[in-house]
Design an enzyme around this catalytic site. Structure first.
Site, PDB file in Angstrom:
ATOM      1  N   TYR A 245      17.274  47.365  12.149  1.00  0.00           N
ATOM      2  CA  TYR A 245      17.141  45.977  12.568  1.00  0.00           C
ATOM      3  C   TYR A 245      17.994  45.106  11.667  1.00  0.00           C
ATOM      4  O   TYR A 245      17.680  44.894  10.502  1.00  0.00           O
ATOM      5  CB  TYR A 245      15.677  45.533  12.493  1.00  0.00           C
ATOM      6  CG  TYR A 245      15.460  44.173  13.102  1.00  0.00           C
ATOM      7  CD1 TYR A 245      15.256  44.034  14.469  1.00  0.00           C
ATOM      8  CD2 TYR A 245      15.476  43.022  12.324  1.00  0.00           C
ATOM      9  CE1 TYR A 245      15.064  42.794  15.040  1.00  0.00           C
ATOM     10  CE2 TYR A 245      15.288  41.768  12.882  1.00  0.00           C
ATOM     11  CZ  TYR A 245      15.080  41.663  14.246  1.00  0.00           C
ATOM     12  OH  TYR A 245      14.904  40.440  14.814  1.00  0.00           O
TER      13      TYR A 245
ATOM     14  N   LYS B  75       0.790  60.495  36.159  1.00  0.00           N
ATOM     15  CA  LYS B  75       1.982  60.216  36.969  1.00  0.00           C
ATOM     16  C   LYS B  75       3.166  59.895  36.061  1.00  0.00           C
ATOM     17  O   LYS B  75       4.276  60.386  36.263  1.00  0.00           O
ATOM     18  CB  LYS B  75       1.688  59.045  37.901  1.00  0.00           C
ATOM     19  CG  LYS B  75       2.768  58.704  38.870  1.00  0.00           C
ATOM     20  CD  LYS B  75       2.904  59.698  39.971  1.00  0.00           C
ATOM     21  CE  LYS B  75       1.648  59.759  40.798  1.00  0.00           C
ATOM     22  NZ  LYS B  75       1.782  60.560  42.000  1.00  0.00           N
TER      23      LYS B  75
END
Length: 181
Positions: free
Chosen positions: A8, A63
């Site tokens: 960062y 899923k």
């Protein structure tokens, strides 16, 4: 070593300003192009009645796992309580929810939403959003049934166009199967 300086830095905001100036670059400069929202109100989980929003999490997370394992697609399960003050599912709440999060996802997979709300929700989202919308209970099931039917015809040396198919039921899957066939 301070690894935060590597991951960062002050220059990271250049990604944000690039996307701000051209929103379509978000598909190249973020994970959006490989991220699907699995959205459900859990009102028709695996053919059962309402399982509650938290009750559907296991299926939606499953899923998402299948999408990652079989297709390399990242997915996030988002089970939402869309009920209004009467306790009935409100499809417009789902539509608004999905509209608000569309900027973070490359596609939306609607899952385990009861009929007839599922038809209305999908139709409205396809009209209003610029990303792909799929209702798995309809389209996923219909594709699998068609594939099975094609293979059954091959195995039995039948012609698909000369075959008769009988459908029982007119829920989300049955309607989509009829349309596809």
């Amino acid at each position: 070593m301070n690894w935060l300086n590597v991951w960062y830095t002050p220059g990271v905001s250049s990604v944000s300003t690039t996307i701000r100036d051209d929103n379509e670059t978000s598909f190249q400069l973020s994970n959006r192009n490989n991220l699907v929202a699995v959205v459900s109100d859990s009102t028709r989980v695996l053919g059962d009645d309402d399982c509650t929003a938290p009750g559907g999490l296991g299926v939606m997370e499953g899923k998402a796992m299948l999408m990652k394992y079989l297709g390399g697609v990242d997915a996030m399960a988002l089970c939402i309580d869309s009920k209004d003050e009467t306790g009935e599912p409100n499809p417009d709440k789902i539509i608004e929810f999905v509209k608000m999060l569309q900027s973070s996802f490359g596609a939306i997979n609607l899952e385990d939403i009861s009929a007839p709300n599922c038809f209305y929700i999908e139709d409205q989202l396809k009209k209003r959003l610029s990303i792909p919308i799929m209702h798995d209970d309809q389209h996923g099931t219909a594709v699998v049934v068609l594939a099975g039917l094609i293979n059954a015809c091959k195995v039995t040396s039948r012609n698909l166009h000369d075959s008769k198919v009988v459908l029982i039921g007119a829920g989300a899957a049955g309607v989509a199967i009829a349309k596809l066939l």
